[in-house]
Scaffold this active site. Structure first.
Site, PDB file in Angstrom:
ATOM      1  N   CYS A 166      10.733 -68.776 -28.521  1.00  0.00           N
ATOM      2  CA  CYS A 166      11.348 -68.429 -30.209  1.00  0.00           C
ATOM      3  C   CYS A 166      12.237 -67.059 -30.303  1.00  0.00           C
ATOM      4  O   CYS A 166      12.063 -66.352 -29.475  1.00  0.00           O
ATOM      5  CB  CYS A 166      10.113 -69.031 -30.832  1.00  0.00           C
ATOM      6  SG  CYS A 166       9.141 -67.664 -31.176  1.00  0.00           S
ATOM      7  N   LYS A 210      -3.479 -71.637 -26.399  1.00  0.00           N
ATOM      8  CA  LYS A 210      -2.255 -71.054 -26.627  1.00  0.00           C
ATOM      9  C   LYS A 210      -2.131 -69.612 -26.892  1.00  0.00           C
ATOM     10  O   LYS A 210      -2.994 -69.113 -27.412  1.00  0.00           O
ATOM     11  CB  LYS A 210      -1.498 -71.832 -27.687  1.00  0.00           C
ATOM     12  CG  LYS A 210       0.038 -71.267 -28.158  1.00  0.00           C
ATOM     13  CD  LYS A 210       0.442 -71.978 -29.558  1.00  0.00           C
ATOM     14  CE  LYS A 210       1.738 -71.182 -30.037  1.00  0.00           C
ATOM     15  NZ  LYS A 210       2.092 -71.787 -31.352  1.00  0.00           N
ATOM     16  N   THR A 267       1.824 -74.691 -33.976  1.00  0.00           N
ATOM     17  CA  THR A 267       0.819 -73.874 -34.762  1.00  0.00           C
ATOM     18  C   THR A 267       1.243 -72.382 -35.111  1.00  0.00           C
ATOM     19  O   THR A 267       1.947 -71.804 -34.501  1.00  0.00           O
ATOM     20  CB  THR A 267      -0.524 -73.929 -33.991  1.00  0.00           C
ATOM     21  OG1 THR A 267      -0.273 -73.316 -32.672  1.00  0.00           O
ATOM     22  CG2 THR A 267      -1.093 -75.295 -33.877  1.00  0.00           C
ATOM     23  N   ARG A 268       0.467 -72.053 -36.476  1.00  0.00           N
ATOM     24  CA  ARG A 268       0.661 -70.657 -36.756  1.00  0.00           C
ATOM     25  C   ARG A 268      -0.806 -69.923 -37.198  1.00  0.00           C
ATOM     26  O   ARG A 268      -1.512 -71.042 -37.988  1.00  0.00           O
ATOM     27  CB  ARG A 268       1.853 -70.326 -37.664  1.00  0.00           C
ATOM     28  CG  ARG A 268       3.085 -70.614 -37.277  1.00  0.00           C
ATOM     29  CD  ARG A 268       3.591 -69.411 -36.258  1.00  0.00           C
ATOM     30  NE  ARG A 268       5.046 -69.541 -35.914  1.00  0.00           N
ATOM     31  CZ  ARG A 268       5.545 -70.353 -35.011  1.00  0.00           C
ATOM     32  NH1 ARG A 268       4.607 -71.172 -34.032  1.00  0.00           N
ATOM     33  NH2 ARG A 268       6.633 -70.459 -34.529  1.00  0.00           N
ATOM     34  N   HIS A 325       8.856 -73.137 -34.779  1.00  0.00           N
ATOM     35  CA  HIS A 325       8.332 -74.291 -33.618  1.00  0.00           C
ATOM     36  C   HIS A 325       7.273 -73.596 -32.981  1.00  0.00           C
ATOM     37  O   HIS A 325       6.916 -72.551 -32.753  1.00  0.00           O
ATOM     38  CB  HIS A 325       9.355 -74.842 -32.752  1.00  0.00           C
ATOM     39  CG  HIS A 325       9.835 -73.911 -31.670  1.00  0.00           C
ATOM     40  ND1 HIS A 325      10.688 -72.753 -32.025  1.00  0.00           N
ATOM     41  CD2 HIS A 325       9.774 -73.992 -30.446  1.00  0.00           C
ATOM     42  CE1 HIS A 325      10.727 -72.266 -30.759  1.00  0.00           C
ATOM     43  NE2 HIS A 325      10.135 -72.924 -29.851  1.00  0.00           N
ATOM     44  N   HIS A 371       2.762 -60.669 -29.418  1.00  0.00           N
ATOM     45  CA  HIS A 371       3.580 -60.151 -30.812  1.00  0.00           C
ATOM     46  C   HIS A 371       4.443 -59.023 -30.616  1.00  0.00           C
ATOM     47  O   HIS A 371       5.559 -59.144 -31.068  1.00  0.00           O
ATOM     48  CB  HIS A 371       2.510 -59.954 -31.663  1.00  0.00           C
ATOM     49  CG  HIS A 371       3.077 -59.444 -33.079  1.00  0.00           C
ATOM     50  ND1 HIS A 371       3.648 -60.520 -33.732  1.00  0.00           N
ATOM     51  CD2 HIS A 371       2.868 -58.386 -33.862  1.00  0.00           C
ATOM     52  CE1 HIS A 371       4.229 -59.784 -34.999  1.00  0.00           C
ATOM     53  NE2 HIS A 371       3.586 -58.557 -34.856  1.00  0.00           N
ATOM     54  N   LYS A 395       2.926 -67.968 -42.382  1.00  0.00           N
ATOM     55  CA  LYS A 395       1.713 -68.050 -43.186  1.00  0.00           C
ATOM     56  C   LYS A 395       1.931 -67.835 -44.487  1.00  0.00           C
ATOM     57  O   LYS A 395       1.468 -68.810 -45.348  1.00  0.00           O
ATOM     58  CB  LYS A 395       0.515 -67.230 -42.785  1.00  0.00           C
ATOM     59  CG  LYS A 395       0.948 -65.751 -43.045  1.00  0.00           C
ATOM     60  CD  LYS A 395      -0.198 -64.972 -42.509  1.00  0.00           C
ATOM     61  CE  LYS A 395      -0.347 -64.728 -41.158  1.00  0.00           C
ATOM     62  NZ  LYS A 395       0.827 -64.157 -40.278  1.00  0.00           N
TER      63      LYS A 395
END
Length: 375
Positions: A311, A262, A47-48, A44, A266, A344
């Site tokens: 997430c 956004k 966007t990715r 969720h 990572h 992706k």
């Protein structure tokens, strides 16, 4: 209630697998503890990024290119815009493995890539302030996927091809005997000839029922949107980005239709139990301060925090994927441990899983993602 294939976990990879399996004529059941797309896993957040020249290693490039081809096909079939061609700017020190892999993979696969010094980056995108020690690698043909809309599109097509999707149903028992798969939910039992396990952070506990112990580590991750000057950061002019800095590895997205910039980190994160409630964004002070220090250094023209979300990543020790058949059951395909850079690839991973189930092999090279590397 017998099916050809049961897919446990109908998120990114599982929903795509359900589409390819049902399209091939397999009677397919997808089972999920929630109702995808949802906010309980890794997919969720709107966007990715999809990158082609891959900093994590050249072995990913053929999969990324095939994934892009399949995303383009999905757009045509559904007549929905799922991919935004914003380009992707990768930033780091010139001699790091991340940057060297991007440059070498672009050459090996003849991918378009612009290598820019810090002054060129700052001039081209005035919203960025890049120190002299960094360079930028701009991929003009990469961009942004609308992740939740992608899952919705695959769900719609899977159901159109006859797949059954059982939501809000947690698998309580799982077994394989004499090429027959049996799963039990709270009040139902289902059988099938084959099984796909693609349950994200829950894959480890499910596979332990099949005597397979994988080194999977679920971690809590955060990301947030910030108010910005749209003239600097709107998606028609500003790229998605991945910055490997001395403070950490950050990624982000331009302001899409006024949504705000956004940003997420990572690396790092706290190990969690996916069955426990996850602390919301802001419940840890560093959730906001960590992102703000990145913005202060590299994108100082951002403004107030709009909102943040959490997430999960499911990490493997080497942060490479697991895509393989179960070592003891040739009718069980596994996709897990996507370590925060998997979405992706979910289109092509779904196709790979369907090929493994149907023929026991795939035309894609998945040897780097073998379970055997953990033995």
């Amino acid at each position: 209630m017998h099916y050809d294939v049961i897919v446990i976990g109908a998120g990114s990879m599982g929903m795509a697998a359900g589409y390819f399996l049902s399209k091939s004529g397999k009677r397919t059941l997808l089972v999920d503890s929630f109702s995808p797309p949802h906010n309980k896993g890794s997919h969720h957040g709107d966007t990715r990024i999809i990158r082609h020249a891959y900093g994590e290693g050249e072995e990913y490039v053929p999969l990324a290119l095939k994934a892009q081809e399949l995303w383009n096909e999905l757009e045509k079939v559904t007549r929905k815009q799922l991919f935004l061609p914003t380009g992707v700017l990768n930033v780091g020190r010139e001699k790091t493995d991340f940057i060297k892999n991007i440059i070498s993979s672009s050459k090996a696969y003849s991918l378009p890539l612009e290598v820019l010094d810090s002054n060129e980056v700052n001039k081209r995108w005035p919203g960025i302030t890049l120190p002299n020690k960094y360079i930028g690698c701009f991929e003009p043909t990469s961009g942004v996927l609308k992740c939740e809309e992608c899952i919705e599109a695959y769900r719609e097509l899977a159901e159109r091809h006859g797949a059954t999707i059982l939501t809000n149903s947690k698998v309580r028992e799982l077994s394989v005997h004499d090429k027959r798969v049996t799963i039990k939910t709270e009040g139902q039992t289902f059988n099938a000839d084959a099984l796909v396990v693609s349950a994200g952070a829950w894959s480890g506990s499910l596979l332990s029922m099949l005597d397979l112990d994988l080194p999977l580590n679920p971690v809590r991750k955060t990301f947030a949107w910030f108010d910005v000057n749209e003239d600097l950061y709107k998606h028609k002019d500003f790229p998605a980005f991945s910055f490997e800095t001395s403070q950490g590895h950050y990624y982000g997205f331009p302001s899409i239709n006024g949504s705000g910039l956004k940003v997420g980190r990572h690396d790092g994160g706290e190990t969690i139990n996916p069955d426990d409630a996850i602390l919301g964004f802001g419940e840890l002070e560093k959730d906001e301060t960590d992102l703000r220090q990145f913005l202060h250094h590299y994108m100082p023209f951002t403004q107030q925090l709009k909102y943040g979300k959490t997430c999960m990543y499911t990490l493997t020790p080497d942060e490479d994927f697991i895509i393989d058949l179960h070592p003891n059951y040739s009718n069980v395909a596994i996709a897990s441990g996507f370590s925060g850079h998997g979405f992706k690839f979910s289109s092509v991973v779904g196709q790979i899983l369907s090929e493994l189930i149907i023929s026991g092999k795939t035309e894609q090279n998945i040897s780097p993602f073998s379970i055997n590397r953990f033995k």
